[in-house]
Design a protein around this motif. Structure first.
Motif, short mmCIF file in Angstrom:
data_model
loop_
_atom_site.label_atom_id
_atom_site.label_comp_id
_atom_site.label_asym_id
_atom_site.label_seq_id
_atom_site.Cartn_x
_atom_site.Cartn_y
_atom_site.Cartn_z
N ILE A 107 1.06 -1.05 0.08
CA ILE A 107 0.03 -0.07 0.08
C ILE A 107 0.77 1.29 0.07
O ILE A 107 1.60 1.42 0.95
N SER A 108 1.04 1.92 -1.05
CA SER A 108 1.92 3.03 -1.35
C SER A 108 0.95 4.24 -1.00
O SER A 108 0.12 4.75 -1.86
N CYS A 109 1.26 4.93 0.15
CA CYS A 109 0.68 6.31 0.65
C CYS A 109 1.60 7.33 1.09
O CYS A 109 1.15 8.17 1.72
N HIS A 110 2.55 7.35 0.60
CA HIS A 110 3.59 8.18 1.06
C HIS A 110 3.52 9.56 0.13
O HIS A 110 2.85 9.51 -1.09
N GLY A 111 3.98 10.54 0.51
CA GLY A 111 3.85 11.80 -0.03
C GLY A 111 5.39 12.39 -0.06
O GLY A 111 6.11 12.24 0.73
N SER A 112 5.30 13.40 -1.11
CA SER A 112 6.94 13.97 -1.20
C SER A 112 6.96 15.32 -0.49
O SER A 112 8.25 15.59 0.20
N GLY A 113 6.09 16.18 -0.36
CA GLY A 113 6.15 17.39 0.30
C GLY A 113 7.12 18.46 -0.63
O GLY A 113 6.27 19.45 -0.78
N LYS A 114 8.16 17.92 -0.79
CA LYS A 114 8.74 18.84 -1.97
C LYS A 114 9.35 18.23 -3.18
O LYS A 114 9.45 19.03 -4.18
N ASP A 115 9.68 17.13 -3.19
CA ASP A 115 10.31 16.48 -4.12
C ASP A 115 9.75 15.41 -5.04
O ASP A 115 9.53 14.24 -4.55
N ASN A 166 7.95 5.35 -6.35
CA ASN A 166 6.87 4.61 -6.72
C ASN A 166 7.09 3.60 -7.90
O ASN A 166 6.65 2.56 -7.86
N ILE A 167 7.69 4.08 -8.66
CA ILE A 167 8.18 3.19 -10.09
C ILE A 167 9.34 2.01 -9.43
O ILE A 167 8.81 0.90 -9.82
N ASP A 168 10.11 2.49 -8.66
CA ASP A 168 10.94 1.42 -7.96
C ASP A 168 10.16 0.30 -7.06
O ASP A 168 10.19 -0.86 -7.13
N LEU A 169 9.08 0.65 -6.36
CA LEU A 169 8.25 -0.12 -5.46
C LEU A 169 7.46 -0.93 -6.57
O LEU A 169 7.52 -2.25 -6.22
N ILE A 170 7.15 -0.54 -7.50
CA ILE A 170 6.32 -1.43 -8.60
C ILE A 170 7.43 -2.40 -9.12
O ILE A 170 6.96 -3.62 -9.31
N ASP A 171 8.39 -1.97 -9.40
CA ASP A 171 9.40 -3.04 -10.16
C ASP A 171 9.82 -4.03 -9.12
O ASP A 171 9.82 -5.32 -9.60
N HIS A 172 10.08 -3.60 -7.78
CA HIS A 172 10.46 -4.48 -6.93
C HIS A 172 9.09 -5.31 -6.49
O HIS A 172 9.47 -6.47 -5.93
N ALA A 173 7.95 -4.85 -6.49
CA ALA A 173 6.91 -5.94 -6.21
C ALA A 173 6.82 -6.87 -7.50
O ALA A 173 6.29 -7.90 -7.10
N ILE A 174 7.11 -6.47 -8.35
CA ILE A 174 7.03 -7.48 -9.51
C ILE A 174 7.90 -8.36 -9.34
O ILE A 174 7.70 -9.75 -9.27
#
Length: 297
Positions: free
Chosen positions: A68-76, A85-93
């Motif tokens: 469950i990806s619910c983080h936010g950046s604030g600035k970046d 999130n792209i890295d999370l998806i790749d490693h989830a696969i």
């Protein structure tokens, strides 16, 4: 085992709480300097890392069934809202994750140029094409963000309303959003679906101080500066801190436009997840009537 990113944020903290109340195993991705003691006390496995480091994401996603990806950046926005999130998806696969829940934002498909909106839209598209089972949730504003405003109103009667007071929103109970995020991983009707997530009612922005007035039994004093004053302040900040000016672009988008769910969207949401969305008034009364501190809400 669930992996929850942004676990010390207002939504992530609620997701971890509810998972532990269900006795589910959860790994909470946190930063070293964040306040994660409550998560440990609830029995969550705390993973201290940095979402901008792919090796940390690789370690965090090992032996995980659900993300469950619910983080936010604030600035970046590029590094955290997009690349992490792209890295999370790749490693989830790579780790054969069964289901990926992504918390996006309502209006992400409208072409707004604010970095957070652009980043989340690109992540949505990447996730849809990834082959993972997914659910994308596009919430409106979080009701917990109103709690400090409600406390100030209770104490002073003041309410600051920037811009058009007739702009509409359907503010979502942050607790309801957490329930929906968790339920998405086992609800077959939520698989590979996108949901707009809003509250029980469509409110104009001037309805919020009216609700506060009813709850706290006092007349509101509404300060309503025009949006161009915010723009001037933002431009001035940009001369000193260009990155902060860019991050304020998301707030500018939220202030300038309407973010509400249609009746059909809420009906679909309630039907799919078998729940009745909470009203703003109920949320405010439930938190401020219980004596809870809003510091971590």
């Amino acid at each position: 085992m669930f992996l929850v990113t942004g676990a010390t944020g207002s939504l992530g903290r609620r997701i971890v709480r509810q998972l532990r109340e269900q006795d589910s195993s959860v790994r909470a991705f946190v930063r070293l300097y964040s306040n994660y003691g409550e998560l440990e006390d609830r029995g969550a496995e705390v993973f201290i890392g940095d979402l901008t480091e792919a090796r940390d994401i690789a370690k965090a996603t090992r032996d995980i069934e659900y993300v469950i990806s619910c983080h936010g950046s604030g600035k970046d926005a590029q590094a955290v809202d997009y690349r992490a999130n792209i890295d999370l998806i790749d490693h989830a696969i790579a780790n054969n994750v069964k289901h990926f829940v992504f918390i996006s934002v309502l209006g992400v498909d409208r072409g707004y140029q604010a970095p957070t909106f652009k980043a989340k839209r690109e992540v949505e598209k990447y996730l849809m094409a990834s082959g993972l089972n997914y659910t994308i949730l596009r919430p409106t504003g979080f009701a917990n963000n109103l709690l400090p405003l409600a406390e100030r109103f209770r104490d002073t009667g003041l309410y600051l309303l920037i811009g058009d007071n007739q702009n509409r929103s359907s503010i979502v109970s942050t607790d309801d959003l957490a329930k929906i995020a968790i339920a998405s991983v086992t609800n077959s009707s939520a698989q590979n679906q996108v949901f707009a997530v809003g509250g029980a009612e469509v409110l104009t922005r001037e309805d919020i101080p009216r609700i506060f007035a009813e709850v706290f039994q006092r007349e509101p004093i509404i300060l309503n500066p025009p949006l161009f004053l915010f723009d001037g302040l933002r431009s001035g900040i940009g001369l000193i801190n260009p990155q902060l000016e860019q991050s304020l672009g998301t707030l500018r988008t939220l202030l300038a436009h309407e973010f509400y769910c249609t009746t059909e969207e809420i009906t679909r949401l309630e039907s799919t997840f078998n729940l009745k969305m909470e009203s703003v008034r109920s949320f405010i009364q439930r938190y401020l009537g219980s004596g809870l501190s809003t510091a971590n809400e």
